[in-house]
Design a protein around this motif. Sequence first.
Motif, short mmCIF file in Angstrom:
data_model
loop_
_atom_site.label_atom_id
_atom_site.label_comp_id
_atom_site.label_asym_id
_atom_site.label_seq_id
_atom_site.Cartn_x
_atom_site.Cartn_y
_atom_site.Cartn_z
N THR A 1 -8.70 -6.62 5.21
CA THR A 1 -8.40 -7.46 6.36
C THR A 1 -9.17 -8.77 6.21
O THR A 1 -10.36 -8.75 5.91
CB THR A 1 -8.81 -6.78 7.68
OG1 THR A 1 -8.19 -5.49 7.75
CG2 THR A 1 -8.37 -7.59 8.88
N PHE B 1 -10.27 -12.14 8.26
CA PHE B 1 -10.43 -12.64 9.62
C PHE B 1 -10.52 -14.16 9.56
O PHE B 1 -11.49 -14.71 9.02
CB PHE B 1 -11.71 -12.07 10.26
CG PHE B 1 -11.74 -10.57 10.25
CD1 PHE B 1 -11.25 -9.84 11.33
CD2 PHE B 1 -12.27 -9.87 9.17
CE1 PHE B 1 -11.27 -8.45 11.32
CE2 PHE B 1 -12.31 -8.47 9.16
CZ PHE B 1 -11.80 -7.77 10.24
N GLU C 1 -8.84 -17.97 11.70
CA GLU C 1 -7.98 -18.51 12.76
C GLU C 1 -6.81 -19.29 12.14
O GLU C 1 -5.68 -19.15 12.56
CB GLU C 1 -8.81 -19.39 13.68
CG GLU C 1 -8.24 -19.52 15.10
CD GLU C 1 -8.29 -18.22 15.90
OE1 GLU C 1 -8.99 -17.28 15.46
OE2 GLU C 1 -7.61 -18.13 16.94
N LYS D 1 -2.46 -19.92 8.72
CA LYS D 1 -1.79 -18.62 8.71
C LYS D 1 -1.67 -18.13 7.26
O LYS D 1 -1.35 -18.91 6.38
CB LYS D 1 -0.38 -18.74 9.33
CG LYS D 1 -0.42 -19.01 10.82
CD LYS D 1 -0.88 -17.79 11.60
CE LYS D 1 -1.14 -18.10 13.06
NZ LYS D 1 -2.16 -17.23 13.67
N LYS E 1 -4.13 -7.68 5.24
CA LYS E 1 -3.80 -7.99 6.63
C LYS E 1 -4.61 -9.18 7.09
O LYS E 1 -5.70 -9.42 6.57
CB LYS E 1 -4.10 -6.78 7.52
CG LYS E 1 -3.21 -5.59 7.20
CD LYS E 1 -3.76 -4.30 7.77
CE LYS E 1 -4.96 -3.89 6.99
NZ LYS E 1 -5.45 -2.55 7.33
N ALA E 2 -4.10 -9.92 8.04
CA ALA E 2 -4.84 -11.07 8.56
C ALA E 2 -4.99 -10.92 10.06
O ALA E 2 -4.06 -10.50 10.75
CB ALA E 2 -4.11 -12.36 8.23
N LYS E 3 -6.17 -11.25 10.56
CA LYS E 3 -6.46 -11.17 11.99
C LYS E 3 -7.07 -12.47 12.47
O LYS E 3 -7.95 -13.02 11.80
CB LYS E 3 -7.50 -10.06 12.26
CG LYS E 3 -6.96 -8.66 12.13
CD LYS E 3 -6.21 -8.30 13.37
CE LYS E 3 -5.73 -6.86 13.29
NZ LYS E 3 -4.69 -6.60 14.29
N THR E 4 -6.66 -12.93 13.63
CA THR E 4 -7.36 -14.05 14.26
C THR E 4 -8.40 -13.48 15.22
O THR E 4 -8.52 -12.26 15.36
CB THR E 4 -6.39 -14.96 15.05
OG1 THR E 4 -5.81 -14.20 16.10
CG2 THR E 4 -5.29 -15.51 14.14
N ALA E 5 -9.17 -14.36 15.85
CA ALA E 5 -10.25 -13.90 16.72
C ALA E 5 -10.07 -14.42 18.15
O ALA E 5 -11.04 -14.56 18.89
CB ALA E 5 -11.61 -14.31 16.16
N GLU E 6 -8.81 -14.71 18.52
CA GLU E 6 -8.50 -15.09 19.90
C GLU E 6 -9.36 -16.26 20.40
O GLU E 6 -9.72 -16.32 21.57
CB GLU E 6 -8.70 -13.89 20.83
CG GLU E 6 -7.89 -12.66 20.41
CD GLU E 6 -6.52 -12.59 21.07
OE1 GLU E 6 -6.38 -13.13 22.19
OE2 GLU E 6 -5.61 -12.03 20.46
#
Length: 159
Positions: free
Chosen positions: A100, A102, A104, A107, A133-138
């Motif tokens: 993963t 992480f 912002e 993309k 997988k890629a995740k942002t941190a809101e």
Amino acid sequence: MTGLRIGQGYDLHRLVPGKRLVLGGLAIDSPVGSEAHSDGDVLLHALIDALLGATGLGDIGDHFPPSDPQWKDADSTVMLRHILAMAREKDYQPVNMDATVFLEKPKLYPCKQAIRENIAGLLELSPDCVSLKAKTAEGFPPIGTQEAIAAAVTLLVRR
Ligand code: MG
């Protein structure tokens, strides 16, 4: 089942303007890049630590100390190849990897497949054994405010 071992790795780097962003061995188009002693590739650094963890060979700092000028601005692909050779010396082969990232921005989906294929090539696996997988941190700092990028990797090896 015997002969299987698992490892995990994590890395984080500060993002700054005017630096290259290298991820999984590929340069990614981005206005900010990793501030680091090496090329700052969080994904390959986390993978190296996962491989070292799975094989009981220490950690990335043991093998590539920031105080060692040999590894200044080092290509993380070369670092990974070095650790892979050590692992193969002990008869360990990667089985599959799950990662993963992480961040912002930018993309990752436009370059996700290319990164998977590049890492699969390095590990001598098929791309379907390399998950990314890629995740942002809101929007929460430091990842959500684009001040940092991080990666977590789980790697299975067999002997
Ligand atoms: Mg690092």
